[in-house]
Each structure stands twice: as structure tokens, then as C-alpha cells.
Design an enzyme around this catalytic site. Structure first.
Site, mmCIF file in Angstrom:
data_model
loop_
_atom_site.group_PDB
_atom_site.id
_atom_site.type_symbol
_atom_site.label_atom_id
_atom_site.label_comp_id
_atom_site.label_asym_id
_atom_site.label_seq_id
_atom_site.Cartn_x
_atom_site.Cartn_y
_atom_site.Cartn_z
ATOM 1 N N ARG A 1 7.706 -13.515 75.854
ATOM 2 C CA ARG A 1 8.435 -14.783 75.729
ATOM 3 C C ARG A 1 8.162 -15.622 76.971
ATOM 4 N NH1 ARG A 1 8.878 -14.116 70.994
ATOM 5 N NH2 ARG A 1 10.777 -13.950 69.769
ATOM 6 N N HIS B 1 1.854 -19.666 70.217
ATOM 7 C CA HIS B 1 2.811 -18.648 69.752
ATOM 8 C C HIS B 1 2.358 -18.104 68.393
ATOM 9 C CE1 HIS B 1 7.234 -17.230 70.130
ATOM 10 N NE2 HIS B 1 6.539 -16.373 69.391
#
Ligand code: NAP
Ligand code: GLV
Length: 308
Positions: A223, A271
Site C-alpha cells: 500500500r 495499482h
């Protein structure tokens, strides 16, 4: 039982079809056409707007379309109900595939060749065997352990690091703060596959990067808030790190003026490292819906105290 579906990234038509193939009587409500909120007892969601889940008075369980649930846990209105994360073979396989592709790219010096091409320079760098490249995987959970095993099967020398001791065949495992220094010292390529928690926020900082071998590379697929971006830029400037592949960043999408876009030693992907196919992910969700209906324990429930 009605199920709310919310995701701006996943295809509601494909998910509805895959779920109905397993549970033909399931009443699926795709946001915003949710009908009466009182009828919704379960929610299958990715990045729901804060407050959405709290607005469903008869909700009994929350199923995440993703493995990481940090964004949902950050919603102060999140109802105190079982929260199940996604564990799915396609999510696991695509992550292992992405990281293997990046490791091969580094092992075969494609980052060096990309810079040479920009300079019109023709220079050969003979690669060593895969075993000469040491890869360190932070996080040995569902995704980290499968990724580490895939890299080891490919011949790389692999080590892994987790909060509590883990064993993965063919992988040298380290745990906790006592194991971190030795783990990092033997990672020519560092892969971050940690969940975002209080402990892992900003974990990829100058002090940690300094413990890597000189000239290491970073693959960040955890993350964005785990990486101190200024510390990465400084480590690339000094040569402590020679390159970084970032699939996740602190602000997504990355703002147009961000220095990462044009940095010669950073490669970005949006992502996209891994994704859950409805055809297989629906099996996990359908099993949990059956369990919810029967009053049995749900699978893959997040430990909210631990944060993952
Ligand atoms: P998981 O099964 O819950 O595994 C998490 C691993 O991290 C475990 O091995 C855990 O240690 C370790 N860990 C947690 N906190 C730690 C700490 N403070 N110090 C050391 N190790 C720690 O999670 P997963 O399914 O593998 O997913 C991992 C993460 O990948 C997700 O949370 C998400 O952020 C990220 N992800 C990214 C993408 C993408 O496309 N970029 C896709 C999917 C997931 P223990 O084994 O001791 O519990
Ligand atoms: C994606 O980032 C996930 O957590 O599944």
C-alpha cells in the site's frame, strides 16, 4: 437475502453472473440501484464511500472484493460486523506473476538497458544465474508466501519476513523486529507485500532502505502509505537503491505534477499488480453467503485489532 454490490473498478455484470451461477436465488443490488436499504443483509464492496455501509440497518456481514481492507477500516462509521477479505486463487496467481515479471526484469538488468537505450548506449551486462539474485519478500501471508514460493521455484534465492514466524518451502524465513536487519541485509530486490496497519505505515523509510545492500531494487505492491516517498527519492539519488517499481502510491491516482511520473529510476503501474476474477472470486463469496445463511463461521474474517 439481498447483497449490495459496490465497486468502481470491478464489473458488476460479471460478478452478478458469477454469483448467480452459484446462488441462483441471490438478490443482488448494484449500487446506486439498491432498492430498500432495510432488505440488504450482506455487502460485497471495494472502496465504498465512507458511510455507505453504516446506512444499511440490517447489514450482517461485509465482504471485500480486495485482499487489503485498510481503506474500509479507516472509515470511522464502519459497522462492527464480520469483515471478510478476499482470498482467491486468481488474486494470488496474478500477484505472483506480477512480482516474478518485475524480478526477472531486474535480474536481467532491463532497468539498466532502459537507461542505456535512452543514452543510445550499447553495452552488454552478462547476468549471473537466478540463484545469485537474492529476493526478500516482506509479508508471508496468502500473497507473500505464494509469491515467495513462485520466485524460489524459478531459481531465485528467496527470503521472507513476517510478524510471527512462518515456514515456506524453499524460502529462508525471518520474523519480527529481531529478524528484520538480517532479512534486509540479504535482499538485492525487496518486495513489499505487507498490509497497511499502524505498524507498517511508513515502514519503507530511510532507516529501512539503508539496511539493504548497496544498489538494491524495490518492488512496492503493498500500500502506498507504507513508503516514505521523499526517502525513496533520496535513496535513488545516493545510489543506495538503483531502481523502484511502484504499483501503489500514497495518493492514487498519482497527481500529474508528482516527481515519480518522470523519474528515470522509477517505474509505475496503476495499482494493477493483482486482480480477482469473478469466476473464481465468486466461489469464496458464495461460500461465505451460504455460511451466513446457515449461521456458520465465516471465512477470512479480518482481525480488527491486528488490522489485517
Ligand atoms: P495476509 O494474508 O493477511 O498476509 C499479511 C502478511 O503480512 C502476514 O505474513 C503478516 O504476518 C505480515 N505482516 C503484517 N503486519 C506485519 C508487521 N508489522 N511486520 C511484519 N509482518 C507483518 O495478506 P495478503 O492477502 O497476503 O495481502 C497482503 C497485502 O497486499 C494486502 O493487505 C494489500 O495491501 C496488498 N495487495 C496489493 C495488491 C495490488 O494489486 N497492489 C493486491 C492485493 C493485495 P503474520 O504471517 O505473522 O500474520
Ligand atoms: C488490492 O489492492 C487488494 O487489496 O486486493
Amino acid at each position: 437475502m439481498a447483497l449490495l454490490f459496490f465497486s468502481e473498478d470491478d464489473d458488476p455484470v460479471a460478478w452478478s453472473a458469477a454469483l448467480r451461477a452459484r446462488l441462483p436465488d441471490l438478490d443482488i443490488r448494484v449500487w446506486p440501484a439498491i432498492g430498500s436499504p432495510e432488505e440488504i443483509e450482506a455487502a460485497l464492496v471495494w472502496l465504498p464511500p465512507p458511510g455507505l455501509l453504516a446506512s444499511l440497518p440490517r447489514l450482517r456481514a461485509i465482504f471485500s472484493l480486495g485482499a487489503g481492507v485498510d481503506a474500509m477500516l479507516a472509515d470511522p462509521t464502519l459497522p462492527d460486523l464480520p469483515l471478510c477479505r478476499m482470498v482467491d486463487p486468481s488474486l494470488t496467481a496474478t500477484m505472483a506473476e506480477y512480482v516474478l515479471a518485475c524480478v526477472l526484469w531486474y535480474h536481467r538488468q532491463f532497468d539498466v538497458y532502459a537507461r542505456q537505450q535512452a543514452e543510445r548506449r550499447w553495452k552488454l551486462h552478462l547476468p549471473g544465474p537466478a540463484a545469485a539474485t537474492r529476493v526478500g519478500v516482506m509479508g508471508l501471508g496468502v500473497l507473500g508466501s505464494a509469491t515467495a514460493a513462485t520466485l524460489a521455484a524459478h531459481g531465485f534465492t528467496v527470503r521472507g519476513w513476517s510478524r510471527t514466524p512462518r515456514a515456506v518451502a524453499g524460502v529462508e524465513c525471518f520474523a519480527g523486529q529481531p529478524g528484520l536487519g538480517t532479512f534486509l541485509a540479504g535482499a538485492d530486490i525487496l518486495v513489499c507485500l505487507l498490509p497497511l496497519t499502524r505498524e507498517t505505515e511508513d515502514i519503507l523509510n530511510a532507516a529501512l532502505l539503508d539496511r539493504l545492500p548497496e544498489g538494491a531494487r524495490l518492488i512496492q505492491v503493498g500500500r502506498g502509505r507504507q513508503l516514505v516517498e521523499a526517502d525513496l527519492l533520496a535513496a535513488l539519488d545516493t545510489g543506495r537503491l538503483v531502481h523502484a517499481t511502484l504499483d501503489v502510491v500514497r495518493e492514487e491516482p498519482l497527481p500529474p505534477a508528482h516527481p515519480f511520473w518522470t523519474h528515470p529510476r522509477i517505474r509505475l503501474t496503476p495499482h494493477s499488480a493483482s486482480y480477482c476474477q469473478p469466476a473464481t472470486g465468486a466461489a469464496t463469496v458464495a461460500e461465505n453467503i451460504r455460511r451466513l445463511r446457515d449461521g456458520r463461521a465465516l471465512l477470512h474474517v479480518v482481525d480488527r485489532q491486528r488490522g489485517y
